[in-house]
Motif scaffolding. Structure first.
Motif, mmCIF file in Angstrom:
data_model
loop_
_atom_site.group_PDB
_atom_site.id
_atom_site.type_symbol
_atom_site.label_atom_id
_atom_site.label_comp_id
_atom_site.label_asym_id
_atom_site.label_seq_id
_atom_site.Cartn_x
_atom_site.Cartn_y
_atom_site.Cartn_z
ATOM 1 N N LEU A 78 53.577 38.113 23.783
ATOM 2 C CA LEU A 78 52.663 37.036 24.184
ATOM 3 C C LEU A 78 53.211 36.239 25.358
ATOM 4 C CD1 LEU A 78 51.390 35.758 20.730
ATOM 5 C CD2 LEU A 78 50.104 37.039 22.440
ATOM 6 N N GLU A 79 54.513 35.996 25.373
ATOM 7 C CA GLU A 79 55.111 35.279 26.497
ATOM 8 C C GLU A 79 54.924 36.082 27.785
ATOM 9 O OE1 GLU A 79 59.154 34.534 25.331
ATOM 10 O OE2 GLU A 79 58.634 32.708 24.240
ATOM 11 N N GLY A 80 55.083 37.411 27.693
ATOM 12 C CA GLY A 80 54.854 38.267 28.851
ATOM 13 C C GLY A 80 53.413 38.201 29.316
ATOM 14 N N LYS A 81 52.479 38.223 28.348
ATOM 15 C CA LYS A 81 51.061 38.131 28.703
ATOM 16 C C LYS A 81 50.736 36.781 29.330
ATOM 17 C CE LYS A 81 49.233 41.480 25.417
ATOM 18 N NZ LYS A 81 48.348 41.719 24.284
ATOM 19 N N ILE A 82 51.328 35.720 28.802
ATOM 20 C CA ILE A 82 51.099 34.378 29.363
ATOM 21 C C ILE A 82 51.616 34.328 30.800
ATOM 22 C CG2 ILE A 82 51.848 31.972 29.214
ATOM 23 C CD1 ILE A 82 51.678 32.277 26.139
ATOM 24 N N THR A 83 52.795 34.889 31.011
ATOM 25 C CA THR A 83 53.355 34.922 32.359
ATOM 26 C C THR A 83 52.418 35.679 33.298
ATOM 27 O OG1 THR A 83 55.596 34.848 31.466
ATOM 28 C CG2 THR A 83 55.360 35.632 33.734
ATOM 29 N N THR A 84 51.907 36.820 32.832
ATOM 30 C CA THR A 84 50.966 37.602 33.636
ATOM 31 C C THR A 84 49.705 36.799 33.920
ATOM 32 O OG1 THR A 84 51.806 39.643 32.633
ATOM 33 C CG2 THR A 84 49.660 39.764 33.709
ATOM 34 N N LEU A 85 49.183 36.109 32.912
ATOM 35 C CA LEU A 85 47.974 35.300 33.107
ATOM 36 C C LEU A 85 48.211 34.154 34.082
ATOM 37 C CD1 LEU A 85 46.542 35.151 29.472
ATOM 38 C CD2 LEU A 85 45.562 36.347 31.437
ATOM 39 N N VAL A 86 49.379 33.539 34.013
ATOM 40 C CA VAL A 86 49.701 32.457 34.937
ATOM 41 C C VAL A 86 49.759 33.004 36.366
ATOM 42 C CG1 VAL A 86 51.537 30.859 35.639
ATOM 43 C CG2 VAL A 86 50.848 30.987 33.249
ATOM 44 N N GLU A 87 50.387 34.184 36.517
ATOM 45 C CA GLU A 87 50.451 34.797 37.844
ATOM 46 C C GLU A 87 49.053 35.151 38.341
ATOM 47 O OE1 GLU A 87 53.083 38.081 37.151
ATOM 48 O OE2 GLU A 87 54.876 36.827 37.208
ATOM 49 N N GLU A 88 48.218 35.704 37.452
ATOM 50 C CA GLU A 88 46.841 36.040 37.827
ATOM 51 C C GLU A 88 46.053 34.779 38.184
ATOM 52 O OE1 GLU A 88 45.174 38.372 34.660
ATOM 53 O OE2 GLU A 88 46.382 40.126 35.158
ATOM 54 N N TYR A 90 47.307 32.068 39.455
ATOM 55 C CA TYR A 90 47.781 31.653 40.774
ATOM 56 C C TYR A 90 47.101 32.487 41.857
ATOM 57 C CZ TYR A 90 50.865 30.930 44.732
ATOM 58 O OH TYR A 90 51.356 30.650 45.984
ATOM 59 N N ILE A 91 47.032 33.817 41.632
ATOM 60 C CA ILE A 91 46.381 34.708 42.601
ATOM 61 C C ILE A 91 44.906 34.349 42.745
ATOM 62 C CG2 ILE A 91 45.672 37.111 43.005
ATOM 63 C CD1 ILE A 91 48.387 37.922 41.683
ATOM 64 N N LEU A 92 44.224 34.108 41.605
ATOM 65 C CA LEU A 92 42.803 33.731 41.660
ATOM 66 C C LEU A 92 42.604 32.395 42.368
ATOM 67 C CD1 LEU A 92 41.570 34.833 38.114
ATOM 68 C CD2 LEU A 92 40.973 35.867 40.313
ATOM 69 N N ASN A 93 43.491 31.445 42.127
ATOM 70 C CA ASN A 93 43.397 30.157 42.824
ATOM 71 C C ASN A 93 43.587 30.353 44.329
ATOM 72 O OD1 ASN A 93 42.790 28.508 40.657
ATOM 73 N ND2 ASN A 93 44.937 28.095 40.170
ATOM 74 N N GLN A 94 44.502 31.253 44.710
ATOM 75 C CA GLN A 94 44.693 31.559 46.129
ATOM 76 C C GLN A 94 43.417 32.162 46.714
ATOM 77 O OE1 GLN A 94 47.414 29.705 46.948
ATOM 78 N NE2 GLN A 94 47.860 31.356 48.382
ATOM 79 N N LYS A 95 42.798 33.094 45.970
ATOM 80 C CA LYS A 95 41.559 33.716 46.439
ATOM 81 C C LYS A 95 40.436 32.682 46.554
ATOM 82 C CE LYS A 95 42.427 38.441 44.913
ATOM 83 N NZ LYS A 95 41.995 39.537 44.054
ATOM 84 N N ILE A 96 40.377 31.777 45.559
ATOM 85 C CA ILE A 96 39.361 30.708 45.609
ATOM 86 C C ILE A 96 39.584 29.846 46.837
ATOM 87 C CG2 ILE A 96 38.617 28.562 44.494
ATOM 88 C CD1 ILE A 96 39.006 30.012 41.790
ATOM 89 N N ASP A 97 40.864 29.495 47.091
ATOM 90 C CA ASP A 97 41.177 28.696 48.277
ATOM 91 C C ASP A 97 40.780 29.452 49.548
ATOM 92 O OD1 ASP A 97 42.148 26.666 46.698
ATOM 93 O OD2 ASP A 97 44.270 27.183 47.009
ATOM 94 N N ASP A 98 41.093 30.748 49.596
ATOM 95 C CA ASP A 98 40.733 31.562 50.768
ATOM 96 C C ASP A 98 39.219 31.620 50.935
ATOM 97 O OD1 ASP A 98 43.413 32.003 51.166
ATOM 98 O OD2 ASP A 98 43.406 34.070 50.378
#
Length: 128
Positions: A78-88, A90-98
């Motif tokens: 679950l910690e690994g999945k949470i880390t992946t979700l946090v990274e995703e 961040y990527i989605l927020n970057q895409k939204i900003d773009d």
């Protein structure tokens, strides 16, 4: 001879009395021994019950250890999945900003110039 007879009779009488005393003592000791045997049986039953309870507790402890190991493993997953979700995220927020930046750029390109009194056709003609 008579004297010997009384002497033997007296010895026999004493022996019979000692035998009665020993028989009474033996009966008393047998009763005590029976009580000790009963007490020993009770203690043995209690010991066996405690031994079974201890075995049960050891089995439960083993199950708890296994459950803990499973939960710890699941927690790591679950910690690994949470880390992946946090990274995703961040990527989605970057895409939204773009996309927001691109949207703002597109809006700025399509914003009409201020032409007071001009018609839409005049505006379209002015860009060409």
């Amino acid at each position: 001879m008579c004297n010997e007879f009384f002497c033997v009779k007296k010895i026999i009488s004493r022996a019979e009395r000692r035998i009665r005393i020993l028989a009474q003592s033996n009966t008393h000791l047998l009763k005590k021994n029976k009580a000790w045997v009963e007490a020993h049986k009770i203690l043995l039953e209690k010991f066996e019950a405690k031994d079974k309870a201890l075995q049960y507790c050891e089995e439960q402890l083993s199950l708890l250890k296994n459950s803990y190991a499973i939960l710890k493993n699941q927690n790591s997953i679950l910690e690994g999945k949470i880390t992946t979700l946090v990274e995703e995220k961040y990527i989605l927020n970057q895409k939204i900003d773009d996309l927001t930046d691109t949207n703002l750029e597109l809006r700025s390109l399509t914003t009409p110039f201020s032409c007071e009194g001009a018609s839409a056709e005049d505006y379209l003609d002015s860009e060409w």
